[in-house]
Design a protein around this motif. Structure first.
Motif, PDB file in Angstrom:
ATOM      1  N   GLY A  61      41.215  53.851 -11.533  1.00 39.73           N
ATOM      2  CA  GLY A  61      42.152  54.536 -11.304  1.00 39.73           C
ATOM      3  C   GLY A  61      42.606  55.902 -11.439  1.00 39.73           C
ATOM      4  O   GLY A  61      43.501  56.609 -11.391  1.00 39.73           O
ATOM      5  N   GLU A  62      41.769  56.226 -12.157  1.00 38.81           N
ATOM      6  CA  GLU A  62      41.483  57.498 -13.240  1.00 38.81           C
ATOM      7  C   GLU A  62      40.992  59.396 -11.634  1.00 38.81           C
ATOM      8  O   GLU A  62      41.191  60.286 -12.127  1.00 38.81           O
ATOM      9  N   LEU A  63      40.715  58.707 -10.994  1.00 39.69           N
ATOM     10  CA  LEU A  63      40.958  59.563  -9.803  1.00 39.69           C
ATOM     11  C   LEU A  63      41.866  59.700  -8.989  1.00 39.69           C
ATOM     12  O   LEU A  63      41.954  60.360  -7.262  1.00 39.69           O
ATOM     13  N   LYS A  64      42.682  59.103  -9.403  1.00 35.83           N
ATOM     14  CA  LYS A  64      44.731  59.101  -8.186  1.00 35.83           C
ATOM     15  C   LYS A  64      44.857  60.276  -8.621  1.00 35.83           C
ATOM     16  O   LYS A  64      45.204  61.032  -9.441  1.00 35.83           O
ATOM     17  N   ASN A  65      45.285  61.218  -7.222  1.00 38.27           N
ATOM     18  CA  ASN A  65      46.425  61.897  -7.797  1.00 38.27           C
ATOM     19  C   ASN A  65      45.900  63.109  -8.376  1.00 38.27           C
ATOM     20  O   ASN A  65      46.303  64.009  -9.581  1.00 38.27           O
ATOM     21  N   THR A  66      44.066  63.856  -8.804  1.00 36.71           N
ATOM     22  CA  THR A  66      43.669  64.734  -8.783  1.00 36.71           C
ATOM     23  C   THR A  66      43.821  66.034  -8.035  1.00 36.71           C
ATOM     24  O   THR A  66      44.075  66.298  -7.419  1.00 36.71           O
ATOM     25  N   LYS A 229      28.917  78.675 -17.410  1.00 35.16           N
ATOM     26  CA  LYS A 229      28.731  79.346 -15.906  1.00 35.16           C
ATOM     27  C   LYS A 229      30.806  78.484 -15.917  1.00 35.16           C
ATOM     28  O   LYS A 229      32.127  79.340 -15.956  1.00 35.16           O
ATOM     29  N   ALA A 230      30.708  77.660 -16.192  1.00 36.01           N
ATOM     30  CA  ALA A 230      32.272  76.713 -15.852  1.00 36.01           C
ATOM     31  C   ALA A 230      33.078  76.809 -16.680  1.00 36.01           C
ATOM     32  O   ALA A 230      33.817  77.050 -16.669  1.00 36.01           O
ATOM     33  N   LEU A 231      32.576  76.836 -18.014  1.00 41.10           N
ATOM     34  CA  LEU A 231      33.169  77.228 -19.107  1.00 41.10           C
ATOM     35  C   LEU A 231      33.687  78.936 -18.953  1.00 41.10           C
ATOM     36  O   LEU A 231      35.064  79.211 -19.977  1.00 41.10           O
ATOM     37  N   SER A 232      33.984  79.283 -18.160  1.00 45.04           N
ATOM     38  CA  SER A 232      34.036  81.093 -18.506  1.00 45.04           C
ATOM     39  C   SER A 232      34.467  81.192 -17.341  1.00 45.04           C
ATOM     40  O   SER A 232      35.296  82.485 -17.211  1.00 45.04           O
ATOM     41  N   ASP A 233      35.030  80.168 -15.872  1.00 44.94           N
ATOM     42  CA  ASP A 233      36.060  79.836 -15.339  1.00 44.94           C
ATOM     43  C   ASP A 233      37.596  78.999 -16.175  1.00 44.94           C
ATOM     44  O   ASP A 233      37.513  78.118 -16.239  1.00 44.94           O
ATOM     45  N   LYS A 234      38.406  79.759 -16.056  1.00 45.98           N
ATOM     46  CA  LYS A 234      39.991  79.532 -16.338  1.00 45.98           C
ATOM     47  C   LYS A 234      40.175  78.302 -15.905  1.00 45.98           C
ATOM     48  O   LYS A 234      40.393  77.817 -16.284  1.00 45.98           O
ATOM     49  N   GLY A 235      40.608  78.669 -14.289  1.00 45.69           N
ATOM     50  CA  GLY A 235      40.654  77.559 -12.668  1.00 45.69           C
ATOM     51  C   GLY A 235      39.394  76.301 -14.182  1.00 45.69           C
ATOM     52  O   GLY A 235      39.913  74.980 -13.973  1.00 45.69           O
ATOM     53  N   LYS A 236      38.287  75.654 -14.012  1.00 42.76           N
ATOM     54  CA  LYS A 236      37.237  74.942 -14.266  1.00 42.76           C
ATOM     55  C   LYS A 236      37.664  74.722 -15.625  1.00 42.76           C
ATOM     56  O   LYS A 236      37.619  73.269 -15.769  1.00 42.76           O
ATOM     57  N   THR A 237      37.948  75.317 -16.269  1.00 40.77           N
ATOM     58  CA  THR A 237      38.274  74.593 -17.851  1.00 40.77           C
ATOM     59  C   THR A 237      39.420  74.288 -17.777  1.00 40.77           C
ATOM     60  O   THR A 237      39.283  72.746 -18.422  1.00 40.77           O
ATOM     61  N   ALA A 238      40.099  74.483 -16.947  1.00 44.72           N
ATOM     62  CA  ALA A 238      42.314  73.810 -17.315  1.00 44.72           C
ATOM     63  C   ALA A 238      41.492  72.526 -16.704  1.00 44.72           C
ATOM     64  O   ALA A 238      42.104  70.969 -16.846  1.00 44.72           O
ATOM     65  N   ALA A 239      40.935  72.589 -15.954  1.00 46.20           N
ATOM     66  CA  ALA A 239      40.708  71.258 -14.846  1.00 46.20           C
ATOM     67  C   ALA A 239      39.735  70.082 -15.502  1.00 46.20           C
ATOM     68  O   ALA A 239      40.161  68.872 -15.718  1.00 46.20           O
ATOM     69  N   LEU A 240      38.528  70.928 -16.718  1.00 44.75           N
ATOM     70  CA  LEU A 240      37.685  69.626 -17.630  1.00 44.75           C
ATOM     71  C   LEU A 240      38.990  69.489 -18.406  1.00 44.75           C
ATOM     72  O   LEU A 240      38.305  68.208 -18.455  1.00 44.75           O
ATOM     73  N   ARG A 241      39.626  70.368 -19.006  1.00 45.19           N
ATOM     74  CA  ARG A 241      40.409  69.514 -19.717  1.00 45.19           C
ATOM     75  C   ARG A 241      41.752  68.302 -19.208  1.00 45.19           C
ATOM     76  O   ARG A 241      42.020  66.989 -19.972  1.00 45.19           O
ATOM     77  N   ASP A 242      41.443  68.177 -18.968  1.00 51.51           N
ATOM     78  CA  ASP A 242      42.193  66.763 -16.940  1.00 51.51           C
ATOM     79  C   ASP A 242      41.187  65.921 -17.357  1.00 51.51           C
ATOM     80  O   ASP A 242      41.292  64.886 -17.813  1.00 51.51           O
ATOM     81  N   LEU A 243      40.093  66.188 -17.515  1.00 43.81           N
ATOM     82  CA  LEU A 243      38.523  65.564 -16.170  1.00 43.81           C
ATOM     83  C   LEU A 243      38.535  64.873 -17.655  1.00 43.81           C
ATOM     84  O   LEU A 243      38.815  63.209 -17.561  1.00 43.81           O
ATOM     85  N   ILE A 244      38.576  65.146 -18.640  1.00 39.52           N
ATOM     86  CA  ILE A 244      38.550  64.461 -20.076  1.00 39.52           C
ATOM     87  C   ILE A 244      38.677  63.609 -20.409  1.00 39.52           C
ATOM     88  O   ILE A 244      38.802  62.170 -21.380  1.00 39.52           O
ATOM     89  N   GLN A 245      40.289  63.932 -19.980  1.00 39.84           N
ATOM     90  CA  GLN A 245      41.781  63.467 -20.507  1.00 39.84           C
ATOM     91  C   GLN A 245      41.533  61.684 -19.947  1.00 39.84           C
ATOM     92  O   GLN A 245      41.143  60.405 -19.929  1.00 39.84           O
ATOM     93  N   ARG A 246      41.071  62.121 -18.450  1.00 42.96           N
ATOM     94  CA  ARG A 246      41.178  60.988 -17.753  1.00 42.96           C
ATOM     95  C   ARG A 246      39.828  60.284 -17.805  1.00 42.96           C
ATOM     96  O   ARG A 246      39.511  58.966 -17.946  1.00 42.96           O
TER      97      ARG A 246
END
Length: 332
Positions: A61-66, A229-246
């Motif tokens: 259920g971790e892909l709900k409301n990403t 490249k993704a890690l230098s993108d602030k938006g993707k990095t913020a999203a990855l932080r959320d994803l890693i917790q999920r």
């Protein structure tokens, strides 16, 4: 009951504050006030049949409301996924211990960003049920199927080395899992170094016998890898932080819900339920920080490949580590 910590950015309108200004970021998701609008972020994620990350997240259920969008791409094993991450086509994906070493040897633009234990018993060197091979020493001169640059490649190398053999003593057949299963099933190879769920599939469908598993040969760590490249993108990095917790929450769910996870894995992978059940029961996820012992163990993997002449030069693993997400995991 599993206690879940609610991540603050679950709503679709979530805004994640960052320390940047509009002058030092060109990210489309970063506003003039330096905040990240996750609704404008798309994560391109890699997945493998053998890991089933998408299926695991959905089952838990971790892909709900990403608050961000996700695009998935499927790969046969870790090395081709890391090629895609290096090219920028994929932002993030999970692999075993060897693919990052081969990617580093190719000077790829990748970083290991999280680590987790996944168990050692699904990693195996298989032989046919009626094979005359009964010990690792019997592998000398034999044709052995293995996916080049995969975790099975390292496992096989470790088994050979510990038993006084080298890759020069065998006939490696570099095959991706589907082709290796066909070769193994038809007797075109003498043994197969592979990981679950393929280990379980070969056991159940061909009567394959585990000559040796990963216990005593490998650390058991797997990794999630992101592109620089993704890690230098602030938006993707913020999203990855959320994803890693999920992902961490999903791992916890899977450990406590093996029957449900096996059912979903069977449905999404197309594997019979008895196969997925065996594979899932051999898995016990344990997320942990990328600490000094983890780095040292991965350096040993890199050194083993370079010492065996299987990569062109030595690799310094610390050059391919990013610990910015370590704070998400408690220290052991």
């Amino acid at each position: 009951m599993i206690t879940r910590r609610l991540f603050a950015a679950l709503a679709l309108t979530a805004i994640v504050a960052t320390g940047c200004s509009s002058n030092d970021s060109k990210d489309a998701a970063v506003g003039s006030d330096g905040a990240v609008d996750l609704t404008k972020v798309t994560l391109n994620l890699g997945d493998q049949k053998g890991t089933g990350l998408q299926a695991l997240l959905e089952a838990a259920g971790e892909l709900k409301n990403t608050p961000y969008h996700i695009s998935w791409s499927q790969y046969t094993s870790g090395p081709p996924m890391l090629e895609a991450i290096n090219s920028g086509a994929v932002d993030f994906g999970g692999v075993g211990n060897a693919p990052p070493v081969f990617a580093a040897a190719a000077n790829s633009d990748i970083k290991i960003v999280t680590a987790y234990q996944a168990g050692k018993h699904g990693q195996a060197v298989l032989v046919p049920k009626d094979s005359a091979i009964h010990s690792p020493a019997d592998l000398k001169g034999k044709k052995i199927a293995v996916a080049k640059g995969s975790s099975a490649h390292h496992h096989l190398l470790a088994v050979l080395t510990k038993n006084g053999l080298s890759f020069n003593d065998i006939q490696p057949q570099y095959l991706q899992p589907a082709d290796a299963l066909a070769a193994f099933s038809t007797g075109k190879v003498d043994a197969w170094a592979i990981w679950d769920p393929y280990t379980a599939q070969a056991e159940q469908q061909t009567g394959a016998r585990i000559l040796v598993d990963g216990d005593g040969y490998i650390s058991g760590d797997s990794f999630y890898v992101a592109g620089t490249k993704a890690l230098s993108d602030k938006g993707k990095t913020a999203a990855l932080r959320d994803l890693i917790q999920r992902i961490s929450h999903a791992h916890t769910w899977a450990n406590s819900n093996t029957a449900a996870w096996a059912q979903v894995f069977s449905q999404t992978s197309g594997l019979p339920l008895d196969v997925s059940t065996v594979a899932v029961k051999r898995l016990t996820y344990q997320d942990h920080p990328i600490d000094d012992p983890t780095i040292a163990a991965e350096q040993q993997v890199a050194d083993a490949f370079s010492d065996a002449g299987l990569i062109p030069h030595k690799v310094k693993i610390t050059d391919y580590i990013d610990t910015r997400f370590n704070d998400l995991f408690p220290k052991s």
